[in-house]
Design a protein around this motif. Structure first.
Motif, PDB file in Angstrom:
ATOM      1  N   LYS A 739       0.939  -1.078  -0.142  1.00  0.00           N
ATOM      2  CA  LYS A 739       0.099   0.053  -0.045  1.00  0.00           C
ATOM      3  C   LYS A 739       1.025   1.086   0.094  1.00  0.00           C
ATOM      4  O   LYS A 739       0.628   2.223   0.737  1.00  0.00           O
ATOM      5  N   GLU A 741       1.116   3.552  -2.365  1.00  0.00           N
ATOM      6  CA  GLU A 741       0.467   4.616  -2.880  1.00  0.00           C
ATOM      7  C   GLU A 741      -0.300   5.554  -1.741  1.00  0.00           C
ATOM      8  O   GLU A 741      -0.001   6.597  -1.557  1.00  0.00           O
ATOM      9  N   GLU A 742      -0.789   4.589  -0.816  1.00  0.00           N
ATOM     10  CA  GLU A 742      -1.468   5.240   0.151  1.00  0.00           C
ATOM     11  C   GLU A 742      -0.376   6.048   1.191  1.00  0.00           C
ATOM     12  O   GLU A 742      -0.771   7.097   1.430  1.00  0.00           O
ATOM     13  N   GLY A 745       1.095   9.023  -0.433  1.00  0.00           N
ATOM     14  CA  GLY A 745       0.211  10.065  -0.802  1.00  0.00           C
ATOM     15  C   GLY A 745       0.196  10.708   0.742  1.00  0.00           C
ATOM     16  O   GLY A 745       0.168  11.978   0.752  1.00  0.00           O
ATOM     17  N   GLU A 782       6.545  -0.925  -6.969  1.00  0.00           N
ATOM     18  CA  GLU A 782       6.501   0.196  -6.130  1.00  0.00           C
ATOM     19  C   GLU A 782       6.487   1.508  -6.931  1.00  0.00           C
ATOM     20  O   GLU A 782       5.784   2.418  -6.592  1.00  0.00           O
ATOM     21  N   GLN A 785       3.111   2.672  -8.265  1.00  0.00           N
ATOM     22  CA  GLN A 785       2.326   3.254  -6.860  1.00  0.00           C
ATOM     23  C   GLN A 785       2.645   4.783  -6.623  1.00  0.00           C
ATOM     24  O   GLN A 785       2.034   5.637  -6.296  1.00  0.00           O
ATOM     25  N   VAL A 786       4.061   4.876  -6.501  1.00  0.00           N
ATOM     26  CA  VAL A 786       4.449   6.373  -6.260  1.00  0.00           C
ATOM     27  C   VAL A 786       4.175   7.279  -7.205  1.00  0.00           C
ATOM     28  O   VAL A 786       3.590   8.414  -7.050  1.00  0.00           O
ATOM     29  N   ARG A 787       4.061   7.017  -8.555  1.00  0.00           N
ATOM     30  CA  ARG A 787       3.752   7.752  -9.672  1.00  0.00           C
ATOM     31  C   ARG A 787       2.102   7.857  -9.513  1.00  0.00           C
ATOM     32  O   ARG A 787       1.753   9.070  -9.751  1.00  0.00           O
ATOM     33  N   ASN A 788       1.298   6.919  -9.048  1.00  0.00           N
ATOM     34  CA  ASN A 788      -0.151   7.075  -9.073  1.00  0.00           C
ATOM     35  C   ASN A 788      -0.213   8.275  -7.900  1.00  0.00           C
ATOM     36  O   ASN A 788      -1.182   9.013  -7.966  1.00  0.00           O
ATOM     37  N   ALA A 789       0.440   8.031  -6.651  1.00  0.00           N
ATOM     38  CA  ALA A 789       0.221   9.142  -5.703  1.00  0.00           C
ATOM     39  C   ALA A 789       0.575  10.346  -5.966  1.00  0.00           C
ATOM     40  O   ALA A 789      -0.034  11.475  -5.529  1.00  0.00           O
ATOM     41  N   CYS A 790       1.801  10.521  -6.790  1.00  0.00           N
ATOM     42  CA  CYS A 790       1.829  11.953  -7.471  1.00  0.00           C
ATOM     43  C   CYS A 790       0.827  12.375  -8.300  1.00  0.00           C
ATOM     44  O   CYS A 790       0.475  13.751  -8.463  1.00  0.00           O
ATOM     45  N   LYS A 792      -2.311  12.020  -8.495  1.00  0.00           N
ATOM     46  CA  LYS A 792      -3.446  12.360  -7.890  1.00  0.00           C
ATOM     47  C   LYS A 792      -3.371  13.759  -7.172  1.00  0.00           C
ATOM     48  O   LYS A 792      -4.481  14.380  -7.056  1.00  0.00           O
TER      49      LYS A 792
END
Length: 958
Positions: A739, A741-742, A745, A782, A785-790, A792
């Motif tokens: 998790k 991304e969570e 974020g 991983e 997930q870092v890119r997705n958090a960014c 958003k």
């Protein structure tokens, strides 16, 4: 980022290439050392390629996983170091052949896993009874493959044969011996020349069909054949660590509670530019001593009371033991003691002994039952012995037991137990202890393992080379094992360690406030400094606090006021504790009082939940008490706690109190030491967020299925002195953060809060604990997930440039100075702190370096290995090496440079805090009431993620 360093690709790069500093250097015992190989240095320089020349379009992770090295470092004073690598030379045109082995049926343990000991024995029998295997120069992993120097004549692609199993103590197979079917199947032919071609080729180029990992695996099996075949060496098989017992038992090093420490060696084949290298290092491990089992039990648990034996069963379960009462040696596996569960219609007493353990045996006893004690005392019977009795033989024993009241050992299964008195059993040699050592055992192991670098180097060159069959000074090895490697495989290993070019980076600077309350940069010496006449960069005030004494000694308000005085010198002003004399509560150290102590800790902290900070004084270094204090305070009541041992708090004095003050200030949101502006490098504009990520896994002794714990720390602004964190439990033994991304974020949002809504332009992640085989997985799991958090949180899809640097401490590379002036000043003979190596033993394709940022107080220094797996920030070697080194002076709770870059270090501490929250689950085997079959229950777990809201944005874990 700033522009890369000058001079990529030219021979002027790096630290003093060629012959180093003035020709041959001197090693231990005045050994003449060769200068670093100039051919390798020249080739390293030639292989540097500007990234613009490598097209990334169309490349998948299969084609391109690591950034190319942009340059070699130039900063620092050039030196030459020796390293524990030996050059391997190979015969031109040499080819290695690999064959897969399939055994049917599989040889399994009672628990269902593969029986490695018996599988190894069967493979030995296969080789011994098949001359073609002997003549082909065979090496094996004793389970799944043969590696040969010549092609086997199989009569096709495969060959089937049969082999009856029998133990080494038996001359021939018995009448009931199992006949195993074995298939030997051709897998691959691997020219070593292909590997050498790969090691000299530019980044991004790989020969068609080439598999480096398989060739290296095969060469490793060849290299370990000698040690594997020598009977007095233990370990090995599919392992690369080998140990020996001292010549006599009076030289065993006692770790306490039934364990001893052994010395041995680790070996692994590695590669670098132009050459194949053999890495050999000293190794130390805890082993069971090969003594009578009853003696081991008494050493581990001297008391006879059942409650005192709660950990004994876990200590000996799965241990290999032998007996001779059947006239021949037989090796069995301990399954534990007796338990009161109905089996075969029989309910056995707990911890049953030879007197009270009975079984049905009408042939031997008129009553129909016989005790284990009487069974062994009996004379030759006339009838059949029951199948669930101790033995299936009809021989008489006439053994009068000396200790019939000791608990019997189950050598069968839980379903079909076979109980044998422990005095008839002997612990087999070569069994490592795979569980967690106690604090006392760990301290003794450190004492055992600590050796100066020169001593370790001598052991590697002498005993290590002998053990691995590499020493030309050993005539027996030279005429047998060396012939095997040199003639059969065309492989020879040079007898001397190689040397490499290195550099000592400029000493770091730290910034505090001076007496005049001005930010001031201070020099360091040997990676150390003190806090005298300095104040924290941002000292917070200690309000709404008190101290709790879980210890009955003479610590009083005066001692606490002495601490407050030192804290005030650091800039921390504090209110009086409330109540003024603190809170005193009695707890009783020891496992038998854990439940009662837990209630006391809970009730005490619950009564203080209105406070912000607690100084908790403990009776001793008790992991359970410490863990429960942290659990209740941080997850339930939102109180910061600083724990210390009472005796140390009173006797250690100002330096100890200053260390506590460091923790207080960080937990309260303050800043201790900072980096001066000219040491910030890429961070100077304050627009880069530094991140540390780590995952820790359940240790041996945990409940089945206990979770791994993932943690993320991140800087919150351009000062890089505060590192709040997110953490949570995840699937057991999963290294990739599930998790991320969570949690990532949450770190971005906190950065926004401290930067007027702005987001970082660059992110540099220091990722701890990822092995070489997981780099691609990191980028696949991983990084998205870092890119997705960014994605958003960054407007218009614009995201930051991301770099990821993996930090590794679990390696076996060591460095040794070749001149006195290049060694530390305290006689340890380690390199100076700030020593960096990015040549000679680093990756042939990729960007990595070794950095020893710390000053090693004892033993042989272990550098940290940094590997760049992603770089969108166009960093260069000097920039990244210097930044990483300078950051090591920023570990906020210490006045010394640390060995691991602080973002990764903080992430490691964070994960350890998660382990503390789950202490009961991670140490379940210490509890006698916990069944070995019991599993972690996610629905009933005390903790899964996060901490109390009132402290979640702080460095609660420090």
């Amino acid at each position: 980022m700033s522009a890369r360093g000058q001079g990529r690709g030219g021979p002027q790069q790096g630290a003093n290439p060629g012959r180093g500093r003035g020709g041959p250097q001197q090693g231990p015992d005045n050994e003449t050392l060769e200068a670093p190989d100039n051919t390798v240095t020249t080739k390293e320089n030639a292989l540097i390629r500007p990234r613009e020349e490598i097209s990334l379009s169309g490349l998948s992770l299969d084609d391109y996983t690591l950034p190319s090295r942009p340059s070699y470092g130039n900063q620092g004073r050039p030196i030459v170091l020796r390293t524990n690598y030996f050059k391997m030379n190979t015969k031109p045109g040499a080819v290695i052949y690999r064959y897969n082995i399939t055994i049917s049926p599989q040889i399994k343990n009672p628990s269902g896993g593969v029986n490695r000991r018996k599988t190894r024995r069967l493979v030995e029998l296969i080789i011994a009874n098949n001359p073609p295997l002997q003549s082909a120069g065979v090496a094996t992993d004793y389970g799944t493959m043969f590696i040969t120097a010549a092609k086997l004549q199989l009569g096709g692609k495969s060959m089937n044969l049969e082999q009856k199993f029998f133990e080494a103590e038996d001359a021939v197979p018995g009448t009931t011996a199992i006949n195993y079917k074995v298939k030997i199947e051709e897998d691959a032919s691997m020219p070593i020349g292909d590997l050498l071609e790969y090691l000299s080729s530019p980044p991004g180029t790989t020969p068609s069909g080439f598999d480096k990992g398989r060739i290296i695996q095969a060469i490793n099996i060849i290299m370990t054949r000698t040690a594997n075949e020598r009977p007095a060496i233990y370990g090995g098989g599919n392992s690369n660590k080998f140990y020996t017992y001292p010549a006599s038992s009076d030289r065993w090093f006692n770790l306490g509670s039934g364990l001893i420490a052994l010395k041995g060696f680790y070996t692994s084949v590695r590669t670098s530019t132009l050459r194949i290298l053999v890495n050999i290092n000293v190794a130390n491990a805890a082993y069971y001593p090969p003594i009578p089992l009853l003696g081991l039990m008494r050493t581990h648990t001297p008391q006879r009371a059942n409650d005192a034996r709660s950990g004994l069963e876990a200590f000996i379960t799965k241990l290999k033991v032998s007996h001779h009462y059947l006239k021949k040696k037989r090796v069995k596996t301990v399954q534990g003691f007796s338990h009161p569960s109905p089996q075969h219609g029989h309910t056995y007493p707990p911890l049953g002994n030879a007197r009270n353990l009975t079984f049905e045996c009408p042939e031997l006893q008129a009553t129909g039952k016989i005790s284990v004690m009487d069974y062994f005392k009996r004379s030759k019977p006339s009838g059949q012995i029951p199948v669930f009795a101790v033995s299936l033989t009809s021989l008489e024993y006439k053994i009068v037991l000396k200790d019939p009241d000791e608990p019997c050992i189950n050598l069968g299964t839980k379903q079909n137990p076979v109980f044998v008195p422990p005095e008839l059993l002997q612990v087999e040699p070569g069994q490592p202890y795979g569980k967690k050592l106690s604090d006392d055992q760990t301290a003794r192991m450190i004492t055992f393992a600590v050796r100066k670098p020169a001593e370790n180097a001598r052991r590697i060159i002498g005993q290590g080379a002998d053990m691995m069959g590499l020493s030309e000074s050993n005539p027996n090895l030279a005429t047998t094992r060396l012939t095997f490697m040199q003639v059969a495989f065309g492989v020879k290993v040079a007898p001397k360690m190689i040397t490499v070019n290195a550099r000592i980076l400029p000493a770091g600077m730290v910034q505090y406030k001076s007496k005049q309350n001005r930010p001031t940069a201070y020099p360091t010496a040997r990676g150390n400094w003190d806090i005298r006449d300095k104040a924290f960069s941002d000292a917070r005030q200690l309000r709404n606090w008190t101290f709790i004494k879980f210890v009955d000694n003479d610590i009083n308000r005066t001692d606490v006021d002495n601490f407050r005085k030192i804290a005030r010198n650091c800039g921390i002003n504090s209110d009086n504790p409330e109540p003024p004399n603190g809170v005193t509560k009695a707890i009783r150290p020891g496992k038998d009082f854990q439940d009662a102590n837990d209630r006391v800790i809970h009730d005490t902290l619950a009564s203080q939940k209105g406070l912000k900070v607690l100084l908790v004084i403990l009776p001793d270094k008790d992991a359970f008490i410490y863990s429960r204090v942290k659990f209740w305070a941080e997850t339930r009541y939102g109180i910061h706690t600083i724990c210390c041992v009472g005796l140390k708090f009173r006797e250690k004095g100002p330096q100890y109190w200053a260390n506590i003050a460091h923790k207080f200030n960080l937990k309260l949101g303050g800043l201790n030491q900072l980096l001066p502006a000219d040491k910030l490098g890429y961070l100077k504009d304050g627009k880069t967020m530094l991140v540390g990520i780590d995952v820790t896994h359940p240790s041996p002794g945990s409940l089945k299925g206990s979770p791994s714990i993932a943690g993320v720390v991140a800087s919150i602004n351009g000062q890089y002195g505060q590192w709040p964190a997110s953490m949570q439990a995840q699937k057991s033994r999963e290294e990739m953060v599930e998790k991320l991304e969570e949690m990532f974020g949450e770190r971005l949002e906190l950065w926004q809060k401290h930067n007027k809504g702005g987001l970082p332009e660059r992110i540099i992640i220091y990722r701890d604990g990822v092995s070489e085989g997981q780099y691609r997985k990191l980028l696949e799991i991983e990084l998205p997930q870092v890119r997705n958090a960014c994605k958003k949180r960054y407007p218009g899809g614009r995201g930051p440039k991301i770099s990821i640097v993996v930090c590794g401490k679990r390696h076996h590379t060591r460095f040794y100075p070749t001149r006195p002036e290049d060694a530390d000043e305290r006689g340890q003979q380690n390199p100076h702190n700030g020593t960096v190596v990015d040549r000679g033993v680093t990756m042939e394709k990729g960007w990595d370096f070794f950095l020893q940022a710390h000053y090693c107080l004892q033993g042989t220094a272990k550098p940290t290995h940094y590997v760049v797996v992603l770089d969108e920030n166009s960093m260069d070697a000097d920039g990244l090496e210097s930044l990483t080194h300078n950051l090591c002076y920023m570990f906020g709770r210490a006045t010394k440079a640390v060995s691991l870059c602080p973002p990764a270090y903080y992430a490691d501490l964070l994960c350890e805090r998660g382990r503390a929250y789950l202490y009961k689950d991670f140490n379940a085997r210490e509890n006698a009431t916990v069944s070995s079959d019991q599993e972690f229950d996610w629905n009933r777990a005390e903790w899964i993620k996060g901490v109390h809201p009132s402290i979640k944005d702080s460095m609660f874990y420090i």
